[in-house]
Enzyme design. Sequence first.
Site, mmCIF file in Angstrom:
data_model
loop_
_atom_site.group_PDB
_atom_site.id
_atom_site.type_symbol
_atom_site.label_atom_id
_atom_site.label_comp_id
_atom_site.label_asym_id
_atom_site.label_seq_id
_atom_site.Cartn_x
_atom_site.Cartn_y
_atom_site.Cartn_z
ATOM 1 N N LYS A 54 47.523 37.403 24.467
ATOM 2 C CA LYS A 54 47.203 36.317 25.394
ATOM 3 C C LYS A 54 47.986 35.062 25.032
ATOM 4 C CE LYS A 54 42.700 38.082 26.674
ATOM 5 N NZ LYS A 54 41.304 38.234 26.295
ATOM 6 N N GLN A 98 36.290 35.300 23.563
ATOM 7 C CA GLN A 98 36.579 36.741 23.525
ATOM 8 C C GLN A 98 35.292 37.540 23.258
ATOM 9 O OE1 GLN A 98 39.780 38.136 24.026
ATOM 10 N NE2 GLN A 98 38.662 40.074 24.048
ATOM 11 N N ASP A 121 37.497 33.378 32.739
ATOM 12 C CA ASP A 121 37.072 34.782 32.777
ATOM 13 C C ASP A 121 36.203 35.054 34.010
ATOM 14 O OD1 ASP A 121 38.027 36.627 30.996
ATOM 15 O OD2 ASP A 121 36.655 36.074 29.373
#
Length: 295
Positions: A54, A98, A121
């Site tokens: 990422k 995460q 997200d």
Amino acid sequence: MSATLIDGKAFAAGVREKVANATAALKASHDITPGLAVVLVGDDPASEIYVRNKKKMTEEVGMQSFDYHLPASTTREELLAKVDELNSNPEVNGILVQLPLPNKDDENIVINAIDPEKDVDGFHVINSGKLATGQDGLVPCTPLGCLMLLKDTLGDLSGKHAVVIGRSNIVGKPMSQLLLNESCTVTTVHSRTRHIKEETKRADILVAAAGKPEMVEADWIKPGVVIIDVGINRIALPEGKSKLVGDVNMEEVAETAAAITPVPGGVGPMTIACLLHNTLKATCIQHQIPFPLGA
Ligand code: NDP
């Protein structure tokens, strides 16, 4: 093999290029550089690889990357304080915590503490509520990537019968919502579904997101179906080797399906591309600038 392979790797490169061009244009016109903060808690090796990728891709499209690697012993309060700090930092436009967290019970609490406008997200209840009610918001990256591939393959999805295998909050449910918003007739199946093959056989579009290696076989599908295989499963091979397979048995469906995403190289690369797409979108929302890349 008659099924066309849907090249997610190439499509994702195209998405990243569009994001990079729009990021450069935003810098030139408004002197704004989008920033993405990724918070990793603990030492899960798979998560560490995702986070490294990422960071690399965030920088490649010209965005700022902020990384925080916290020890597994981090308390809920400490994690919430970090999220708070990032919520107030104007250089940070996107926040990604995460998952999985070492303490599963913290996940919803921490996700819902993120400023919904920075929730790249798309897991915050505000964003899932917007998706469920057809309002514009930030959409979870993996289902968004699947939708992009489906639209590129099929064009208008209206009226098609879509079957989604899986009902998780991160893939299955938002995928079903997105397809419903595209005017598909949607069936969501899961581990308690009876006669699952009778459902999947009706699909014009089949999205498999169960996490069960090569579960979908020839007698699960009808001719001409377009299959998006979200599953990523590592299976053991002889001599201590292993390989990645999806939820669909590629050899079994190859003669019957019209098109399918391979594993790897299908949905996987789309997830990070959509994260960058969402970070740009979040930046535009926060600065009240029209988003140049559409929904
Ligand atoms: P979860 O384990 O959270 O959800 C799996 C879903 O599949 C559940 O709803 C479960 O049903 C259902 N399911 C499990 N077994 C069966 C079965 N035998 N028949 C029908 N339904 C079944 O997984 P995720 O949604 O997080 O991920 C799914 C897969 O996608 C995994 O392989 C994961 O690695 C992959 N993935 C890939 C990504 C990418 O970037 N390509 C990103 C995210 C995930 P129930 O609810 O009843 O338990």
